[in-house]
Design a protein around this motif. Structure first.
Motif, PDB file in Angstrom:
ATOM      1  N   THR A   1     -21.286 -23.722 -19.077  1.00 41.74           N
ATOM      2  CA  THR A   1     -22.064 -23.021 -19.928  1.00 41.74           C
ATOM      3  C   THR A   1     -23.588 -23.157 -19.628  1.00 41.74           C
ATOM      4  OG1 THR A   1     -20.404 -23.373 -21.748  1.00 41.74           O
ATOM      5  CG2 THR A   1     -22.645 -22.701 -22.537  1.00 41.74           C
TER       6      THR A   1
ATOM      7  N   ASN B   1     -24.424 -21.220 -16.651  1.00 44.84           N
ATOM      8  CA  ASN B   1     -24.372 -19.749 -16.944  1.00 44.84           C
ATOM      9  C   ASN B   1     -25.965 -19.410 -17.700  1.00 44.84           C
ATOM     10  OD1 ASN B   1     -22.199 -19.360 -15.410  1.00 44.84           O
ATOM     11  ND2 ASN B   1     -20.739 -19.754 -17.574  1.00 44.84           N
ATOM     12  N   GLU B   2     -26.156 -20.184 -18.663  1.00 44.70           N
ATOM     13  CA  GLU B   2     -27.413 -19.745 -19.494  1.00 44.70           C
ATOM     14  C   GLU B   2     -28.478 -20.020 -18.680  1.00 44.70           C
ATOM     15  OE1 GLU B   2     -27.359 -22.434 -22.881  1.00 44.70           O
ATOM     16  OE2 GLU B   2     -25.912 -21.341 -24.154  1.00 44.70           O
TER      17      GLU B   2
ATOM     18  N   ASN C   1     -28.519 -16.708 -16.401  1.00 43.08           N
ATOM     19  CA  ASN C   1     -28.790 -15.566 -17.184  1.00 43.08           C
ATOM     20  C   ASN C   1     -30.522 -15.403 -17.712  1.00 43.08           C
ATOM     21  OD1 ASN C   1     -26.458 -14.595 -17.152  1.00 43.08           O
ATOM     22  ND2 ASN C   1     -25.878 -15.638 -19.146  1.00 43.08           N
ATOM     23  N   ASN C   2     -31.005 -16.666 -18.059  1.00 39.65           N
ATOM     24  CA  ASN C   2     -32.412 -16.572 -18.459  1.00 39.65           C
ATOM     25  C   ASN C   2     -33.423 -16.220 -17.447  1.00 39.65           C
ATOM     26  OD1 ASN C   2     -31.787 -17.177 -21.164  1.00 39.65           O
ATOM     27  ND2 ASN C   2     -31.993 -19.622 -20.680  1.00 39.65           N
TER      28      ASN C   2
END
Length: 422
Positions: A152, A155-156, A159-160
Motif C-alpha cells: 500500500t 502504491n501511494e 501515485n503521489n
C-alpha cells in the motif's frame, strides 16, 4: 533720451519709422499682444519642426517599444520567478530519477507472487499436525499483513509522484524563455517587470509627441489667425494715424522754415510676420517744390533731417514722455529765424518734460528757463571743464557775448534782453 549733432541719423533708420508711428497712434498695448503672439508662433513652429525632424526616429522607437511591451506582457514575469523556477527544475529533475525508481519498484510489486506463495504455503501447513508448523503459519499471517501494508505504501508513493503541478519540460521552457529575455535586454530577471513599466511610460511619452504634433499644428493655425486679425487691426490704426501724423508734422515744418517741404507716411502691407506686424512703414518727403518724393534719408540733408526729427518729437511730445531729453548742438550750422523756430519747439517740449539743450545759438539759449555756462580752465597739469549757473544779469551778458562773438556791446546787450523777453 539723448540726441546729438547727428540726430538725423535716428530718423534715417527706416526700422524706427514704424515705432515712431505706433507711439503716435498709442499702439503700445496692441504691439505687446502682437509681439507675444509672434513669439508664440515661433515657439510652436520650432516645436513642430523638432518633432518632424525626429519623427522617423520616434516611429522606429515606438515600434521597438511596442514589441518589447508585448513580449514582456505575454511573459508576465513575477518577482523572484526565475529563482523559483530554477529550484523547481532541480526538484523535478530529482523527482524524475525517483519516479524511474518507484516505477521499477511498482513493477516488481505488481509482478510479485509473494501473496500466492504464502497462501499456498499456509494451505500446505494446514494439512500438518505439527505444532512448529502451526507457529510458522502464524508468522506467515504476520508477514502477509506486513507485505500488504508495504505494498500500500509503495502504491501511494508511486501515485503521489505523478501529482506534480508542472512537468519538467514546461518548467524548463519558461525558465529558458525568461533567461533569453535577460540576455536580450541586459537586465536581471527581477528588473524585467520594472523595465516593462519604463517601456510603457516611454511609449506613452512618444505617442504623446506624435499626438502633440497634431495639437501644435491646430494651435499654430489658431494663433496665426489671431495674429493676422490683430495685425490687420493695427494696420488700420496705422493708416489712420499715419495721415494724422503727416499733417501734424507738416504743421510743424512751417515754423521751422520748411514751408515748401512735404511729408508722407507710407505703409505697405505684406504677408510677412514680425514682432512689429506685417507693415513696412517708411517716412517719405520732398523738401522743395517740384522735387520728387522719396525716402526721407535719401531726400533730406543733415540739417533738414534734424528739423524733421524735431518736428517728429514735437508731434509726439504728448505721446512719448521721457523724464529728461538732452539735445547736444542739434542746431549746429543753423541760425537766424530757423534757430529761433528750433528754440520755440524745444521750449514747447520743455513744457511737459525736462529738456537740456547744449547750444551756441543765442536764439535758442534765450528761450530757456535756466542758463548754465560751460567753460574750460587750463592748468599746468591739464584742462578742467567747469559748469556754472548764471543769474539773470549773467545770462544777459552771456547771450550778448554769443550774439556779438565774444565782444559785448550796448547793442548786443539790448538784443540779448529783447531775445529773453520774447
Amino acid at each position: 533720451e539723448f540726441h546729438g549733432q547727428n540726430i538725423h541719423n535716428y530718423l534715417a533708420n527706416q526700422s524706427v519709422h514704424v515705432d515712431i508711428l505706433d507711439q503716435y497712434c498709442g499702439l503700445a498695448d496692441l504691439r505687446r499682444q502682437l509681439r507675444d503672439k509672434f513669439l508664440y508662433i515661433n515657439h510652436l513652429q520650432s516645436e513642430i519642426a523638432h518633432i518632424t525632424k525626429e519623427r522617423k526616429f520616434i516611429e522606429n522607437e515606438i515600434d521597438y517599444l511596442q514589441h518589447v511591451i508585448k513580449e514582456l506582457s505575454l511573459m508576465d514575469i513575477k518577482p523572484n520567478e526565475e529563482a523559483e523556477l530554477a529550484d523547481l527544475r532541480t526538484r523535478l529533475q530529482n523527482s524524475e530519477k525517483e519516479s524511474d525508481l518507484l516505477n521499477h519498484i511498482a513493477a516488481i510489486n505488481e509482478n510479485s507472487n509473494v501473496v500466492t506463495d504464502i497462501l499456498n504455503l499456509q494451505k500446505a501447513i494446514a494439512k500438518s499436525m505439527s505444532l512448529e508448523l502451526n507457529r510458522a503459519s502464524e508468522h506467515l499471517d504476520q508477514a502477509l499483513m506486513e507485505y500488504e501494508e508495504a505494498s500500500t505504501v509503495i502504491n501511494e508513493a508511486c501515485n503521489n509522484n505523478f501529482d506534480e503541478e508542472y512537468n519538467l519540460d514546461e518548467v524548463e521552457e519558461r525558465l529558458f524563455a525568461i533567461r533569453a529575455l535577460v540576455r536580450k535586454h541586459n537586465k536581471s530577471a527581477n528588473e524585467l517587470p520594472q523595465f516593462l513599466e519604463e517601456c510603457q511610460y516611454k511609449l506613452g511619452e512618444l505617442n504623446g509627441k506624435i499626438d502633440n504634433e497634431a495639437e501644435l499644428k491646430c494651435e499654430l493655425t489658431k494663433i496665426d489667425l489671431e495674429y493676422k486679425n490683430l495685425a490687420a487691426q493695427i494696420h488700420e490704426q496705422r493708416v489712420q494715424g499715419g495721415e494724422k501724423l503727416a499733417r501734424k508734422i507738416m504743421q510743424e515744418l512751417e515754423p521751422l522754415k520748411m514751408g515748401n517741404a512735404r511729408f508722407f507716411v507710407d505703409i505697405l502691407k505684406t504677408d510677412k510676420i514680425t514682432a512689429k506686424g506685417s507693415d513696412i512703414v517708411t517716412f517719405k518727403a520732398a523738401t522743395n517744390k517740384g522735387m520728387d518724393v522719396g525716402p526721407i534719408d535719401k531726400i533730406a540733408s543733415g540739417g533738414e533731417l534734424s528739423r524733421f526729427m524735431l518736428a517728429v518729437k514735437v508731434a509726439l511730445f504728448d505721446k512719448d514722455y521721457k523724464g529728461t531729453i538732452i539735445f547736444d548742438e542739434i542746431d549746429t550750422g543753423l541760425g537766424g529765424s530757423v534757430a529761433s523756430a528750433i528754440g520755440k519747439r524745444l521750449k514747447l517740449l520743455g513744457s511737459i518734460t525736462q529738456v537740456l539743450v547744449i547750444s551756441h545759438q543765442p536764439q535758442v539759449a534765450a528761450l530757456a528757463n535756466n542758463h548754465y555756462k560751460l567753460h574750460k580752465i587750463d592748468h599746468s597739469h591739464g584742462t578742467i571743464s567747469n559748469i556754472v549757473f548764471l543769474n539773470s544779469d549773467e545770462r544777459e551778458q552771456e547771450i550778448a557775448r554769443m550774439i556779438s562773438a565774444d565782444k559785448i556791446t550796448i547793442t548786443s546787450l539790448q538784443a540779448a534782453k529783447d531775445l529773453i523777453e520774447l
